[in-house]
Structure formats: C-alpha cells, structure tokens
Design a protein around this motif. Structure first.
Motif, short mmCIF file in Angstrom:
data_model
loop_
_atom_site.label_atom_id
_atom_site.label_comp_id
_atom_site.label_asym_id
_atom_site.label_seq_id
_atom_site.Cartn_x
_atom_site.Cartn_y
_atom_site.Cartn_z
N THR A 95 0.89 -1.24 -0.03
CA THR A 95 -0.02 0.05 0.08
C THR A 95 1.18 1.24 0.01
OG1 THR A 95 -1.71 -1.24 1.18
CG2 THR A 95 -1.73 1.24 1.22
N LEU A 96 2.08 1.28 0.78
CA LEU A 96 2.72 2.47 0.88
C LEU A 96 3.34 2.75 -0.54
CD1 LEU A 96 3.87 4.34 3.14
CD2 LEU A 96 5.85 2.81 3.37
N THR A 97 3.72 1.68 -1.32
CA THR A 97 4.60 1.66 -2.48
C THR A 97 3.37 2.27 -3.73
OG1 THR A 97 5.83 -0.15 -2.12
CG2 THR A 97 5.75 0.43 -4.30
N ASN A 98 2.14 1.87 -3.52
CA ASN A 98 1.10 2.32 -4.31
C ASN A 98 1.14 3.78 -4.27
OD1 ASN A 98 1.00 0.03 -5.67
ND2 ASN A 98 -0.73 -0.77 -4.45
N LEU A 99 1.01 4.26 -2.77
CA LEU A 99 0.71 5.72 -2.44
C LEU A 99 1.90 6.55 -2.92
CD1 LEU A 99 -0.78 5.40 1.16
CD2 LEU A 99 -1.79 6.35 -0.60
N GLU A 100 3.09 5.88 -2.96
CA GLU A 100 4.21 6.84 -3.54
C GLU A 100 4.21 6.80 -4.94
OE1 GLU A 100 7.48 4.62 -1.54
OE2 GLU A 100 7.17 5.68 0.51
N LYS A 101 3.65 5.81 -5.51
CA LYS A 101 3.45 5.72 -6.83
C LYS A 101 2.56 6.84 -7.40
CE LYS A 101 5.16 1.01 -8.05
NZ LYS A 101 4.67 -0.46 -8.55
N MET A 102 1.44 6.95 -6.50
CA MET A 102 0.36 7.90 -7.03
C MET A 102 0.68 9.09 -6.90
SD MET A 102 -2.85 7.85 -7.90
CE MET A 102 -3.99 8.94 -8.00
N GLU A 103 1.50 9.50 -5.73
CA GLU A 103 1.99 10.89 -5.68
C GLU A 103 3.02 11.20 -6.66
OE1 GLU A 103 4.43 13.68 -2.56
OE2 GLU A 103 4.06 11.40 -2.11
N TYR A 104 3.82 10.25 -7.17
CA TYR A 104 4.81 10.54 -8.50
C TYR A 104 4.12 10.75 -9.75
CZ TYR A 104 8.59 9.56 -11.66
OH TYR A 104 9.28 9.63 -12.72
N VAL A 105 3.03 10.15 -9.94
CA VAL A 105 2.41 10.07 -11.17
C VAL A 105 1.58 11.38 -11.27
CG1 VAL A 105 0.24 9.15 -12.14
CG2 VAL A 105 1.65 7.50 -11.54
N LEU A 106 0.97 11.73 -9.93
CA LEU A 106 0.18 12.90 -10.01
C LEU A 106 0.98 14.09 -10.23
CD1 LEU A 106 -2.22 12.52 -6.99
CD2 LEU A 106 -3.06 12.68 -9.50
N SER A 107 2.13 14.12 -9.70
CA SER A 107 3.13 15.26 -9.62
C SER A 107 3.41 15.38 -11.19
CB SER A 107 4.21 15.02 -8.77
OG SER A 107 3.71 14.95 -7.53
N GLY A 108 3.76 14.20 -11.94
CA GLY A 108 4.29 14.25 -13.04
C GLY A 108 3.03 14.74 -14.05
#
Length: 430
Positions: A83-96
């Motif tokens: 879950t933590l990994t997915n949240l970090e990916k989501m933040e990265y995708v949104l920022s991009g």
C-alpha cells in the motif's frame, strides 16, 4: 454552482493518474489477487475525497478517509508495504501529470506540488493508523485467548508466558488510547522475566538458546520504548512498523518458552511409555517452533531418522517382548549419547527421529556415525539370548529457505534412511 477550473483540473488529473496506477496494479500478478473492479472503484472514491480535502486544506477529512482506507486495505489482506509503495507511485504520477498539464493552466506549480507532498505524507500516516487499529483489534482477541489457555496451569514457565501476555496486552491498550506514558515496565532489567534470566538453571536450556532468549527479551523492551516515542510523535507509520516488530519478537519469545514447556512436560500424552522419549503427539508443535528459532537466529539444524534393521525378524524369532527390549535399549543408547538440547521422538514402531539444533549436517553425520557404531557393538541380553542389532540412519539439514518446512526436512531424511536400507543397512546416509 459550478466547480472552480482548478478543482476540475485536479479531479481530472487525479482520475487519470489513479486509472493509470490501477492498470499497472491489475497487470501485476502479485497485486491483482487482492483487488477486483468494485473494490478499486470504492477505494478510488475515498482516495479522491481524501486528496481533494487536502488540496482544500481540510486536513481532518484527509485523516478520516485515510483511516478508512487503511482499514479497507487491511481487510483485503494487502501488506502495508505494498500500500505504501502504491501511494508513493500515485504521488509521483500525480506530480508528473500536473507538471505536464498544469503548467499551462496558470497554476503555481511549486506551491501545488508542495501541497500534494503534504497531503500524501498525512494520508500515508493516516492509512498506517487504519492498519494499526485493525491489527490491535485482532491481536487483542488472540492475546485474550492465549491468556485463557495458560490461566489454570501450574507449570513454572507458564507464569512467565502469562506475565508477558499481560504486559503485551497493556501496550496494546496504550497504543489504542495513544497514551504517551507507559502502563508497563519498560526497563529491561526491572521486568519480572529478567529475574528468571538471572538463573540459567531455571530455564534448563543450552547456553546458545539462553543467549537467544536474553537477546530477544532485550529487543522486545527496546522496541517497546520506540513504540511510546512514535506515539508521542504521532508517527503512525513508524508506530505500525514498531508494533509489527514487537509482535514478531513476542512470537519468537513465546515460541522459545512454550517449546520449553512442551519438552519439560511429563504428561503421559507426550511421553512414549516404552522408551521414555517424546512421542509423535507434541512433535509437530515442538519441531515447528524449534525450526523457527533456527530461522530467527540464522543457526543450522539437522534431523536424523533412525530405523532398527530387520526388526520384523527379531519379533518373529524371539517374540514381541524381546522386540520391546531391543527398542528400549536402542532408546537408552540414544538418550545417553546425545546432548540434552537434542530432541528424541519415537517416530514409529522401531523408528526414532532426532532433532539436533545448532548442528551442521556434516557434524550431525559424525554424531550419527558414532551412535551407529555404539548400537552395533552393544550386547542386548534377553534372558538366555544375547542379541546385537544394527540401525540405518538418514541425516538431513535445514536449508533455511523461506518456504521450507520441517516436514520437508523430515521427508528428505526419510528418503536417505530408506537409501541406507536399500544399499546394505547398518549405515548413515547424508
């Protein structure tokens, strides 16, 4: 009333980012087993509400929805690390996506990216709290049940099992109520179990195991101190990891004690009446726990299966009473020849299983070879008859592979014992 253009764009970016992330999740065989479409839509709705609340500075709603998300992910048996990994990916995708699409929409890009980072830090912390709360609910029930099982026992070591469970239960209450001040004794030298550790003879275990018990006990107290610091800081991510570590250490600690209780038990149900060694009834419990100890300490273990050669002929030629005497004599040689830390089980009629902790396979082979010779040279007097017997032995060591079980080791030892039988008997096969 129409939504502001900024919110519309953020919603659009979130939806696109979430869908992009989920398409990756559903293609991942490790993660796809946890989700179906309806669950993803539900998570998307709560996640978006938390995210938008954070962008509008409604931080309480971020916490509330994050807590709910944590409980849902826990109920789906999704590891927090995933879950933590997915949240970090989501933040990265949104920022991009925001950098790509928001730069032309009049956004203060740097400020918005800082806000997204702040929202996701809070969201991750709140989701961790949801996980933690769910763990506590389950563990509370488990500990209560364990306390019930040891309540009426008079076994000395069970007193310390009970004391540790009570201690652990109080920590759970402190975490649930987010108490910064401990309700338990945190000083490792002042808790009740430390008094037991002052006298090695009370535990009656080898020095190596004694050192492992003391080390785990020290780590439990250090982790408990970390827990109260994390509570004070309201760092639920660290608190969750601290709590998981505490439960892992407690499981190891209790395994050591409960194994010792089982081994020390002299109840008829656990002791073979003919030989005086342990029978198969407690074997699975004891061996599984001992094997876990070897994994914890990264120490080797070996298992030997020993079978008396041509035992049917002994019974046919001399009768079952003589056969029983042969089994008793072989058992007596085993008990006199092996270390106190080695465990002996009557595995079958004329078959014994020997568990040797902290022993490499090559060393176990040497021990079994000496044992084989000792049995071969022993005169067994049965009335007017003097009998000599031989044994076939298979020896196997643990690989400590994550997926290996004790039964895997026993099966390999059994195959080697059968090979000893088929290739001439009276030998040890490694």
């Amino acid at each position: 009333m129409s939504e502001p253009a900024e919110i519309k764009l953020i919603k659009s970016i979130f939806t696109e980012g979430f869908d992009h992330l989920c398409s990756g999740i559903l293609k991942n065989p490790y993660q796809q087993k946890y989700f179906d479409r309806s669950e993803i839509e539900k998570l998307k709705k709560i996640h978006m509400e938390a995210f938008l609340s954070g962008m509008e500075d409604d931080l309480n709603n971020v916490k509330r929805n994050g807590f709910i998300l944590g409980k849902i992910h826990f109920s789906l048996s999704i590891p927090f690390s995933a879950t933590l990994t997915n949240l970090e990916k989501m933040e990265y995708v949104l920022s991009g996506f925001l950098k790509t699409k928001g730069s032309n929409e009049g956004f203060d890009l740097e400020e918005t990216l800082e806000k997204i980072d702040k929202v996701y830090q809070l969201l991750k912390n709140s989701i961790a709290y949801g996980y933690l709360y769910s763990f506590l609910q389950i563990d509370k029930v488990v500990i209560r049940e364990k306390l019930r099982t040891v309540k009426h026992s008079e076994e000395e070591l069970r007193f310390y099992v009970k004391e540790h469970l009570v201690w652990l239960n109080k920590i759970i209450e402190d975490i649930k109520k987010l108490r910064c001040k401990s309700s338990v004794e945190l000083d490792v030298n002042r808790c009740k179990f430390s008094r037991l550790l002052e006298d090695e003879a009370v535990l009656n275990i080898s020095r190596k195991k004694y050192d492992i018990v003391r080390d785990i006990h020290d780590k439990i107290h250090k982790t408990a101190i970390d827990i109260y610091y994390s509570i004070e800081e309201r760092n639920f991510i660290n608190l969750l990891f601290d709590y998981i570590n505490l439960q892992k250490l407690s499981a190891q600690f209790l395994s050591l004690l409960t194994v010792k209780i089982a081994v020390r038990s002299v109840e008829d149900a656990n002791i073979d009446p003919l030989t005086g060694v342990l029978n198969r009834r407690p074997m699975e419990f004891i061996l599984n726990n001992q094997y876990q100890i070897s994994k914890i300490s990264n120490r080797p273990v070996s298992i030997a299966l020993l079978d008396i050669d041509d035992f049917k002929k002994i019974n046919d030629n001399y009768g079952h009473l003589v056969g029983d005497k042969v089994i008793k004599q072989v058992s007596s040689i085993l008990q006199k020849s092996l270390r106190k830390s080695d465990l002996i089980f009557r595995f079958g009629g004329e078959e014994f299983l020997i568990f040797m902790p902290f022993t490499e396979k090559k060393d176990a082979f040497k021990v079994m070879e000496k044992l084989r010779k000792r049995i071969e040279e022993k005169d067994i007097v049965c009335g007017d008859d003097v009998i000599r017997v031989t044994v076939s032995i298979g020896v196997e060591g643990a690989t400590l592979h994550p997926n290996e079980t004790v039964n895997d080791i026993i099966e390999r030892a059994d195959k080697k014992m059968l090979r000893a039988k088929k290739t001439g008997k009276n030998k040890v096969v490694i």
